[in-house]
Design an enzyme around this catalytic site. Structure first.
Site, mmCIF file in Angstrom:
data_model
loop_
_atom_site.group_PDB
_atom_site.id
_atom_site.type_symbol
_atom_site.label_atom_id
_atom_site.label_comp_id
_atom_site.label_asym_id
_atom_site.label_seq_id
_atom_site.Cartn_x
_atom_site.Cartn_y
_atom_site.Cartn_z
ATOM 1 N N ARG A 43 0.840 -1.213 0.000
ATOM 2 C CA ARG A 43 0.000 0.000 0.000
ATOM 3 C C ARG A 43 0.863 1.247 0.000
ATOM 4 O O ARG A 43 1.784 1.373 0.811
ATOM 5 C CB ARG A 43 -0.909 0.001 1.237
ATOM 6 C CG ARG A 43 -1.732 1.280 1.382
ATOM 7 C CD ARG A 43 -2.586 1.255 2.625
ATOM 8 N NE ARG A 43 -3.719 0.331 2.475
ATOM 9 C CZ ARG A 43 -4.671 0.178 3.407
ATOM 10 N NH1 ARG A 43 -4.616 0.869 4.520
ATOM 11 N NH2 ARG A 43 -5.655 -0.659 3.225
ATOM 12 N N SER A 97 -0.499 0.500 6.339
ATOM 13 C CA SER A 97 -0.103 -0.665 5.535
ATOM 14 C C SER A 97 -1.348 -1.424 5.114
ATOM 15 O O SER A 97 -2.351 -1.424 5.826
ATOM 16 C CB SER A 97 0.779 -1.609 6.345
ATOM 17 O OG SER A 97 1.789 -0.908 7.002
#
Lengths: 277, 231
Positions: free
Chosen positions: A62, A212
């Protein structure tokens, strides 16, 4: 009396003048209430371990821009050389460019020495570059690889300090990942156990840290063999929509249809030229 | 003196809305307790093993006793990046000097190299270093190069954020002409006491003794720490 102007030779070293200007601009912007555009950070959970035959590097995928996910599937494990890979956390542009620069320099170095590059060399190059920029390059790296002296794993911080350890984690999700490592790490693990441990550490970061998310990438480096597994696991699959708000044609029954043409006549016509200069 | 984390030139505006927590933007500091003692025939050095970024322990098994040459070590405290970079530079300079000299370098030379870097860049650096080693001319020596770039030789010296807690212990327990084993005990006990009280110090105790014969390194793990009388 004429003033004596002494020509000063240019002072060596990196010039931090723009940093002063940027800090001033930030102050000015804050006074007005706005803020300067922020660099895209990778939030991130990255980690690495040394196991029996080599090293395993893991990362989430991400990339965030403030509170918004900018990239759902970005690649955080960068190639340094065929036997050395580097995970990057921090400012995405910084990690990308820094690893590319060192990868390029290391390839030239390897051609010059005629030897397979060593992880310690990559570590030196990275730490000296980051120290030179005094922390303004926001790159926190996990560097791992296998060379003639065996497997090595380093963590490199933005200010240029490095640590050589058997297991490391970096990024906003590093605490979650480190908790998993501290609980279950053992020296000389087998490859499958080590992969499972890294996968679990990244998963801990993905599910417990907002910065994340998405998938888990792994990179297994052993002597003479490289396994770049992207993705190792799709931890967050996009769901299938069970319903639809659209009405299908035919839902409403048509009773009758009548078509009436409207007679229009041109009243005024004006031509506006488009400025294509 | 409180932990010397380098205050950056241009303070980072820490965005409270950011997903990235505070400690990811803090510089890595070695917090630390370091100590060095001379004895007849060599030196004993010791350090804790904690490196922090803000409130998070980035490395709990750090080695702060860095070899500069065969018989010369330095104990690092302050900013991890600064001390690692300075130590690398001095290692190179001293190695080159030793080759030119065709002889093992003096501890005083190493200390002066540290002082030169620390003083020249005193505004930019945050590094407190103890240089200790053995050479043929003067035997075991300890030189203190604190923040700012002073250089002074001392028979016993402590440094780092944890040192404040053990000045009294050091002053009352150090006696001139101790043996190597007495020095090891002193350093071990002192560092252990500092680790008890200083939040930025902890982990394991790393000890090293340097003499003509060579370098002997040992580690005292958490469960083997000397017991204090308070608990």
């Amino acid at each position: 009396m004429a003033t004596l102007i002494v020509n000063q030779p240019p002072v060596g070293g990196f010039s931090f003048d723009h940093c002063k200007r940027n800090a001033y601009l930030l102050g000015e912007a804050n006074k007005v209430g706005s803020s300067l555009p922020t660099a895209r950070k990778t939030g991130t959970t990255i980690c690495g371990i040394v196991f029996k035959d080599g090293v395993i590097l893991g990362a989430d995928t991400r990339a965030t821009e403030g509170m918004v996910v900018a990239d759902k599937n970005c690649s955080k494990i960068h190639h340094i050389s065929s036997n050395i890979y580097c995970c990057g956390a921090g400012t995405a542009a910084d990690t990308e460019m820094t690893t590319q620069i060192i990868s390029s320099n290391l390839e030239l170095h390897a051609l010059s020495t005629g030897r397979v590059p060593r992880v310690a060399t990559a570590n030196r190059m990275l730490k000296q570059m980051l120290f030179r920029y005094q922390g303004h390059i926001g790159a926190a790296l996990v560097l791992g690889g296998v060379d003639c002296n065996g497997p090595h794993l380093y963590s490199i911080y933005p200010h240029g300090s490095t640590d050589k350890l058997p297991y490391v984690t970096m990024g906003s999700g590093s605490l979650a990942a480190m908790a998993v490592f501290e609980d279950r790490y053992k020296p000389d693990m087998e490859e499958e156990d080590a992969k499972r441990l890294v996968r679990d550490a990244i998963a801990a970061g993905i599910f417990n840290d907002l910065g994340s998310g998405s998938n888990i990438d792994l990179c297994v480096i052993t002597k003479g063999n490289l396994d770049y597994i992207r993705p190792h696991e799709e931890a967050n699959k996009k769901g299938v929509r069970t319903g639809d708000y659209k009405y299908k044609r035919g839902t409403t029954g048509v009773l009758s249809k009548a078509v009436t043409p409207l007679n229009l006549e041109v009243v005024e016509e004006s031509v506006l030229t488009m400025d294509t200069s | 003196m409180a932990a010397a984390t380098m205050s950056p030139f241009f303070s980072q505006n820490i965005n409270q809305n950011s997903l990235v927590p505070d400690w990811t933007s803090q510089e890595v500091s070695t917090g630390t307790t370091i100590m060095a003692v001379e004895y007849d025939g060599g030196v004993v050095i010791g350090a804790d093993s904690r490196t922090t970024t803000g409130a998070y322990i980035a490395n709990r098994v750090t080695d702060k006793l860095t070899p500069i040459h065969d018989r010369i070590f330095c104990c690092r405290s302050g900013s991890a990046a600064d001390t690692q970079a300075i130590a690398d530079v001095v290692t190179y300079q001293l190695g080159f000097h030793s080759i030119e000299l065709d002889a093992p370098p003096l501890v005083e030379t190493a200390a002066n190299l540290f002082r030169a870097s620390c003083y020249k860049y005193r505004e930019e650096l945050s590094a407190g270093i103890l240089v200790a080693g053995w050479d043929q001319r003067r035997g075991g020596q300890v030189y203190c190069v604190p923040i700012g770039g002073m250089l002074v030789r001392q028979p016993v010296s402590v440094g780092g954020s944890g040192s404040s807690y053990i000045y009294g212990y050091m002053d009352s327990n150090y006696k001139p002409n101790m043996t190597k084993d007495q020095c090891l005990e002193l350093v071990g006990a002192a560092v252990a006491l500092a680790m008890e009280r200083d939040g930025s110090s902890g982990g394991v105790i790393r000890l090293a003794s340097i003499s003509e014969a060579g370098v002997e390194r040992r580690v005292i793990l958490g469960n083997q720490l000397p017991k204090c009388s308070t608990h």
